[in-house]
Design a protein around this motif. Structure first.
Motif, PDB file in Angstrom:
ATOM      1  N   ALA A 193       0.858  -1.176   0.000  1.00 17.72           N
ATOM      2  CA  ALA A 193       0.000   0.000   0.000  1.00 17.72           C
ATOM      3  C   ALA A 193       0.901   1.235   0.000  1.00 17.72           C
ATOM      4  O   ALA A 193       2.033   1.190   0.498  1.00 17.72           O
ATOM      5  CB  ALA A 193      -0.914   0.009   1.215  1.00 17.72           C
ATOM      6  N   HIS A 194       0.369   2.316  -0.579  1.00 18.27           N
ATOM      7  CA  HIS A 194       1.161   3.532  -0.696  1.00 18.27           C
ATOM      8  C   HIS A 194       0.381   4.733  -0.170  1.00 18.27           C
ATOM      9  O   HIS A 194      -0.853   4.751  -0.204  1.00 18.27           O
ATOM     10  CB  HIS A 194       1.520   3.788  -2.162  1.00 18.27           C
ATOM     11  CG  HIS A 194       2.280   2.677  -2.794  1.00 18.27           C
ATOM     12  ND1 HIS A 194       3.617   2.449  -2.558  1.00 18.27           N
ATOM     13  CD2 HIS A 194       1.877   1.702  -3.651  1.00 18.27           C
ATOM     14  CE1 HIS A 194       4.005   1.397  -3.247  1.00 18.27           C
ATOM     15  NE2 HIS A 194       2.977   0.915  -3.916  1.00 18.27           N
ATOM     16  N   LEU A 195       1.123   5.729   0.291  1.00 18.80           N
ATOM     17  CA  LEU A 195       0.534   7.008   0.658  1.00 18.80           C
ATOM     18  C   LEU A 195       1.313   8.088  -0.085  1.00 18.80           C
ATOM     19  O   LEU A 195       2.478   8.342   0.231  1.00 18.80           O
ATOM     20  CB  LEU A 195       0.598   7.244   2.171  1.00 18.80           C
ATOM     21  CG  LEU A 195      -0.072   8.515   2.657  1.00 18.80           C
ATOM     22  CD1 LEU A 195      -1.590   8.423   2.470  1.00 18.80           C
ATOM     23  CD2 LEU A 195       0.267   8.807   4.112  1.00 18.80           C
ATOM     24  N   GLN A 196       0.685   8.683  -1.071  1.00 16.67           N
ATOM     25  CA  GLN A 196       1.288   9.779  -1.818  1.00 16.67           C
ATOM     26  C   GLN A 196       0.971  11.074  -1.090  1.00 16.67           C
ATOM     27  O   GLN A 196      -0.204  11.403  -0.886  1.00 16.67           O
ATOM     28  CB  GLN A 196       0.743   9.828  -3.243  1.00 16.67           C
ATOM     29  CG  GLN A 196       1.291  10.962  -4.076  1.00 16.67           C
ATOM     30  CD  GLN A 196       2.782  10.821  -4.354  1.00 16.67           C
ATOM     31  OE1 GLN A 196       3.260   9.739  -4.673  1.00 16.67           O
ATOM     32  NE2 GLN A 196       3.511  11.925  -4.236  1.00 16.67           N
ATOM     33  N   MET A 197       2.010  11.778  -0.705  1.00 13.53           N
ATOM     34  CA  MET A 197       1.835  13.004   0.060  1.00 13.53           C
ATOM     35  C   MET A 197       2.373  14.172  -0.746  1.00 13.53           C
ATOM     36  O   MET A 197       3.575  14.230  -1.032  1.00 13.53           O
ATOM     37  CB  MET A 197       2.571  12.898   1.400  1.00 13.53           C
ATOM     38  CG  MET A 197       2.177  11.674   2.215  1.00 13.53           C
ATOM     39  SD  MET A 197       2.894  11.656   3.868  1.00 13.53           S
ATOM     40  CE  MET A 197       4.644  11.553   3.468  1.00 13.53           C
ATOM     41  N   ASN A 198       1.491  15.090  -1.106  1.00 16.04           N
ATOM     42  CA  ASN A 198       1.860  16.267  -1.892  1.00 16.04           C
ATOM     43  C   ASN A 198       1.627  17.530  -1.086  1.00 16.04           C
ATOM     44  O   ASN A 198       0.900  17.516  -0.097  1.00 16.04           O
ATOM     45  CB  ASN A 198       1.049  16.309  -3.181  1.00 16.04           C
ATOM     46  CG  ASN A 198       1.270  15.097  -4.062  1.00 16.04           C
ATOM     47  OD1 ASN A 198       2.372  14.554  -4.147  1.00 16.04           O
ATOM     48  ND2 ASN A 198       0.207  14.665  -4.734  1.00 16.04           N
ATOM     49  N   THR A 199       2.233  18.598  -1.535  1.00 15.80           N
ATOM     50  CA  THR A 199       2.082  19.908  -0.894  1.00 15.80           C
ATOM     51  C   THR A 199       2.262  19.779   0.616  1.00 15.80           C
ATOM     52  O   THR A 199       1.425  20.228   1.413  1.00 15.80           O
ATOM     53  CB  THR A 199       0.704  20.523  -1.224  1.00 15.80           C
ATOM     54  OG1 THR A 199       0.367  20.304  -2.584  1.00 15.80           O
ATOM     55  CG2 THR A 199       0.716  22.034  -0.981  1.00 15.80           C
ATOM     56  N   LEU A 200       3.343  19.178   1.004  1.00 18.57           N
ATOM     57  CA  LEU A 200       3.590  18.926   2.415  1.00 18.57           C
ATOM     58  C   LEU A 200       3.770  20.216   3.196  1.00 18.57           C
ATOM     59  O   LEU A 200       4.327  21.202   2.688  1.00 18.57           O
ATOM     60  CB  LEU A 200       4.814  18.028   2.584  1.00 18.57           C
ATOM     61  CG  LEU A 200       4.539  16.542   2.290  1.00 18.57           C
ATOM     62  CD1 LEU A 200       5.825  15.796   1.987  1.00 18.57           C
ATOM     63  CD2 LEU A 200       3.797  15.909   3.447  1.00 18.57           C
ATOM     64  N   LYS A 201       3.296  20.187   4.429  1.00 21.05           N
ATOM     65  CA  LYS A 201       3.384  21.323   5.337  1.00 21.05           C
ATOM     66  C   LYS A 201       4.228  20.920   6.555  1.00 21.05           C
ATOM     67  O   LYS A 201       4.353  19.736   6.863  1.00 21.05           O
ATOM     68  CB  LYS A 201       1.983  21.739   5.792  1.00 21.05           C
ATOM     69  CG  LYS A 201       1.024  22.067   4.664  1.00 21.05           C
ATOM     70  CD  LYS A 201      -0.349  22.394   5.209  1.00 21.05           C
ATOM     71  CE  LYS A 201      -1.331  22.711   4.086  1.00 21.05           C
ATOM     72  NZ  LYS A 201      -2.687  23.037   4.616  1.00 21.05           N
TER      73      LYS A 201
END
Length: 123
Positions: free
Chosen positions: A78-86
């Motif tokens: 399983a994957h978690l794509q994380m964009n625009t990280l803060k």
């Protein structure tokens, strides 16, 4: 032996992206719901996102529109794509799994956990 192993964490600047992976060994993720939780220093572990074997998924409001969960049954991952990280996304991210289709947000609902991977977002 049933194991979940996370990878993909690291240090990234705010606005950047990371892709976390959760690999299962010794069993098939296709019969389980998989979720990502995170825990920042001094805070409780919180639900981030989850997906079940029929493709149903949930994403916490705090990351909606920025994070996306997916699963690859053929690779048992399983994957978690994380964009625009803060900067507030900085935490240890854990993969968890439970039998069935439900994707609850409670930590206690998940029987299997990985060791966690650190995500640090710098300003």
């Amino acid at each position: 032996q049933v194991q979940l192993v996370e990878s993909g964490g690291g240090l990234v600047q705010a606005g950047g992206s990371l892709r976390l992976s959760c690999a299962a060994s010794g069993w098939s993720l296709s019969n389980y719901a998989v979720a990502w939780f995170r825990q920042a220093p001094g805070k409780e572990r919180e639900f981030v996102s989850g997906i079940n074997r029929v493709g149903g998924s949930y994403v916490a409001d705090s990351v909606k529109g920025r994070f996306a969960i997916s699963s690859d049954n053929a690779k048992n991952t399983a994957h978690l794509q994380m964009n625009t990280l803060k900067t507030e996304d900085t935490a240890v991210y854990y993969c968890a799994a439970r039998r069935g289709l439900g994707i609850p947000a409670q930590v206690s609902s998940y029987a299997y956990w990985g060791q966690g991977t650190q995500v640090t977002v710098s300003s």
